[in-house]
Scaffold this active site. Sequence first.
Site, PDB file in Angstrom:
ATOM      1  N   ASN A 128      37.249  48.062  47.261  1.00 27.56           N
ATOM      2  CA  ASN A 128      38.735  47.522  47.653  1.00 27.56           C
ATOM      3  C   ASN A 128      39.009  47.316  49.067  1.00 27.56           C
ATOM      4  O   ASN A 128      37.935  47.506  50.208  1.00 27.56           O
ATOM      5  CB  ASN A 128      39.168  49.764  47.865  1.00 27.56           C
ATOM      6  CG  ASN A 128      38.439  50.049  48.229  1.00 27.56           C
ATOM      7  OD1 ASN A 128      37.082  50.262  47.566  1.00 27.56           O
ATOM      8  ND2 ASN A 128      39.328  51.937  48.655  1.00 27.56           N
ATOM      9  N   THR A 129      40.466  47.022  49.147  1.00 22.60           N
ATOM     10  CA  THR A 129      40.768  46.576  51.269  1.00 22.60           C
ATOM     11  C   THR A 129      41.820  46.368  50.579  1.00 22.60           C
ATOM     12  O   THR A 129      42.549  45.692  50.533  1.00 22.60           O
ATOM     13  CB  THR A 129      41.064  44.519  50.490  1.00 22.60           C
ATOM     14  OG1 THR A 129      41.219  44.288  49.180  1.00 22.60           O
ATOM     15  CG2 THR A 129      39.194  43.899  50.335  1.00 22.60           C
ATOM     16  N   GLU A 186      39.497  36.857  42.074  1.00 25.25           N
ATOM     17  CA  GLU A 186      39.965  37.209  40.334  1.00 25.25           C
ATOM     18  C   GLU A 186      41.749  37.729  40.382  1.00 25.25           C
ATOM     19  O   GLU A 186      42.069  37.545  41.316  1.00 25.25           O
ATOM     20  CB  GLU A 186      39.225  38.834  40.755  1.00 25.25           C
ATOM     21  CG  GLU A 186      39.808  38.922  38.919  1.00 25.25           C
ATOM     22  CD  GLU A 186      39.213  38.141  37.737  1.00 25.25           C
ATOM     23  OE1 GLU A 186      37.828  37.498  37.776  1.00 25.25           O
ATOM     24  OE2 GLU A 186      39.501  37.920  37.061  1.00 25.25           O
ATOM     25  N   LEU A 206      43.377  38.677  37.225  1.00 24.46           N
ATOM     26  CA  LEU A 206      43.137  39.002  36.270  1.00 24.46           C
ATOM     27  C   LEU A 206      44.559  40.010  36.648  1.00 24.46           C
ATOM     28  O   LEU A 206      44.735  40.562  37.458  1.00 24.46           O
ATOM     29  CB  LEU A 206      42.145  39.603  35.456  1.00 24.46           C
ATOM     30  CG  LEU A 206      41.623  41.852  36.118  1.00 24.46           C
ATOM     31  CD1 LEU A 206      42.938  42.629  35.922  1.00 24.46           C
ATOM     32  CD2 LEU A 206      40.402  41.327  35.771  1.00 24.46           C
ATOM     33  N   ALA A 207      45.151  40.663  35.567  1.00 27.40           N
ATOM     34  CA  ALA A 207      46.134  41.319  35.761  1.00 27.40           C
ATOM     35  C   ALA A 207      46.263  42.972  34.336  1.00 27.40           C
ATOM     36  O   ALA A 207      45.277  42.605  34.030  1.00 27.40           O
ATOM     37  CB  ALA A 207      47.714  41.258  35.129  1.00 27.40           C
ATOM     38  N   ALA A 241      51.117  36.265  46.374  1.00 29.81           N
ATOM     39  CA  ALA A 241      53.050  36.272  47.014  1.00 29.81           C
ATOM     40  C   ALA A 241      53.756  35.121  46.140  1.00 29.81           C
ATOM     41  O   ALA A 241      55.052  35.918  46.317  1.00 29.81           O
ATOM     42  CB  ALA A 241      52.717  35.544  48.263  1.00 29.81           C
ATOM     43  N   PHE A 242      53.329  33.996  45.797  1.00 26.30           N
ATOM     44  CA  PHE A 242      54.336  33.574  44.713  1.00 26.30           C
ATOM     45  C   PHE A 242      55.088  34.317  43.476  1.00 26.30           C
ATOM     46  O   PHE A 242      56.139  34.279  43.177  1.00 26.30           O
ATOM     47  CB  PHE A 242      53.678  32.095  43.702  1.00 26.30           C
ATOM     48  CG  PHE A 242      53.814  30.954  44.960  1.00 26.30           C
ATOM     49  CD1 PHE A 242      53.493  30.936  46.415  1.00 26.30           C
ATOM     50  CD2 PHE A 242      54.567  29.916  45.050  1.00 26.30           C
ATOM     51  CE1 PHE A 242      53.907  30.254  46.584  1.00 26.30           C
ATOM     52  CE2 PHE A 242      54.955  28.781  45.673  1.00 26.30           C
ATOM     53  CZ  PHE A 242      54.329  28.721  46.746  1.00 26.30           C
ATOM     54  N   CYS A 291      48.306  45.312  43.981  1.00 23.60           N
ATOM     55  CA  CYS A 291      48.033  43.931  45.013  1.00 23.60           C
ATOM     56  C   CYS A 291      49.215  43.394  45.577  1.00 23.60           C
ATOM     57  O   CYS A 291      49.205  43.079  46.466  1.00 23.60           O
ATOM     58  CB  CYS A 291      47.330  43.227  44.502  1.00 23.60           C
ATOM     59  SG  CYS A 291      45.719  44.217  43.915  1.00 23.60           S
ATOM     60  N   LYS A 336      50.133  45.095  49.182  1.00 20.53           N
ATOM     61  CA  LYS A 336      49.497  44.979  50.362  1.00 20.53           C
ATOM     62  C   LYS A 336      48.822  43.389  50.341  1.00 20.53           C
ATOM     63  O   LYS A 336      48.587  42.678  51.774  1.00 20.53           O
ATOM     64  CB  LYS A 336      48.264  45.746  49.623  1.00 20.53           C
ATOM     65  CG  LYS A 336      46.568  45.145  48.984  1.00 20.53           C
ATOM     66  CD  LYS A 336      45.573  45.892  49.370  1.00 20.53           C
ATOM     67  CE  LYS A 336      45.108  45.149  47.888  1.00 20.53           C
ATOM     68  NZ  LYS A 336      44.441  43.881  48.105  1.00 20.53           N
TER      69      LYS A 336
END
Length: 464
Positions: A86-87, A158, A160-161, A218-219, A269, A272
């Site tokens: 995790n970040t 990665e 993936l959703a 971000a997009f 995400c 963050k």
Amino acid sequence: MKICCIGAGYVGGPTMAMIAKQCPEIEVHVVDLNRERIAAWNSDSLPIYEPGLAQVVEEALGRNLKFTTDVDAAIMKADMIFIAVNTPTKTFGVGAGRAANLEFVEKCARRIAEVAQGHKIVVEKSTLPVRTAEAVKRILSAANVDNGATFDVLSNPEFLAEGTAIDDLLNPDRVLIGGESEAAIKALADVYAKWVPRKQILTTNLWSSELSKLTANAFLAQRVSSINAISALCEATEADVDEVARAIGMDSRIGPKFLNASVGFGGSCFQKDILNLVYLCEHFGLREVAAYWEQVVLMNDFQKRRFAERICRTMFSTVSDKKIGIWGFAFKKDTNDTRESAAIYVCRDLLRERARLSIYDPQVPEAKIRADLIASMGNLSGTVSDIDRKLVETNVTVVRDGYEAAKDAHAIAVLTEWDEFKEYDFKKIIGTMKAPAFLFDGRNVLDRTMLNKLGFETFGIGKS
Ligand code: NAD
Ligand code: UGA
């Protein structure tokens, strides 16, 4: 070839299970310090709810896929080590509330440096600020002195959703590999090439790869904030946001995907990663660029707040002591993940207005819902007042289905788009509710024409 992945979370678990499934000749060890999580991966009840995941894990577990807490042994054996820890956003010190907390990534790099022997390819799978690989390389290169180990560092973000992870992993739009060593890039590309067409395996330099991941998120988040911004204008003008989305989405330059107006984006995400991007831009003195991207998050905060305010305003400007049925708590359907779920913030705002909430989610356990709500009441350092803690205890019940949540309620708020909500017997439901029976659809998934005919007073996002 032997692979080790550090971090058995939403990314490490499914990604490695897919590699193990598609490449039976590769031994894949997924390691984590969290014993409970590893035990769950080895049990019948996986730590993650994700459609299709159980079958993929079942196929490979015990054959060439192993979940273990023995981090050092897995590092030692592996030729390729993925870092998928995790970040999260930092909650303390410099950059609190914006910068990524890289503590866990650095600890992995140090552990690898400590125990590795021979040559290893280290793969950044976690989402990281651009130029993190520089730090990873420096930490690893210190190991050369002690044990003669050598390293190549790759970035392989990665995409993936959650909720569609298995399909995303099976049929990715692209696999991105950034690196310096042609041989290392080829070794990783060869793994994916077992099931991903070569033309979809894109290689770049390290920094482009790291930055592309933050940029992609971000997009994507920007698209949601853009349509949500328009939804507010729709509500003021009798335009319908779904009609606007369809109309603009037919322009092939815009495209139809990811234009569903909602109560706000959630997930671990988007926020963050954008805040991380904002922090990076500020760090490089790009104030205008930082402000531009920060607006995506501010718009999302506005959307969540706006929804709770609309509920209060519509219900005669008071929800105090009124029961509101909350349908859905996960940040999107088909996941048990609640990280940054819009539901948390809408519920928090309603609780602050002293509403009584009866919450139902098909996958999120009661303890998680309560913990999230208590945490949402806290300040940045996590301190929660006794009054707020008490409010969650007394004013929240968590129930087993949507019918129970709606019984004797003044209103229903749909906060996650679970498919089962569309199948409910609304005639039965309205019979059990207080009149007028309000229904606020924060996901625009229910048939409002039908509901209005039954006598509900309904409200959607971006609809009058
Ligand atoms: P997660 O919190 O679900 O899992 C991370 C795991 O790493 C935890 O189980 C934790 O115990 C473990 N860990 C932390 N430090 C460790 C250490 N030193 N040694 C061993 N294990 C350690 O996180 P996640 O959702 O899987 O996300 C991981 C990364 O992938 C993040 O950078 C995230 O931004 C990125 N990402 C997430 C998603 C997603 O859908 N969740 C998608 C793409 C990218
Ligand atoms: C997102 C990206 O889609 C992935 O590519 C990326 O890998 C991942 O973040 C990550 O880095 O963690 P995820 O957050 O799992 O995936 O799910 P999304 O489908 O992107 O949804 C995010 C949020 O936006 C959800 O709350 C969803 O309900 C909301 N959303 C999405 C909308 O409100 N409207 C839309 O049209 C699409």
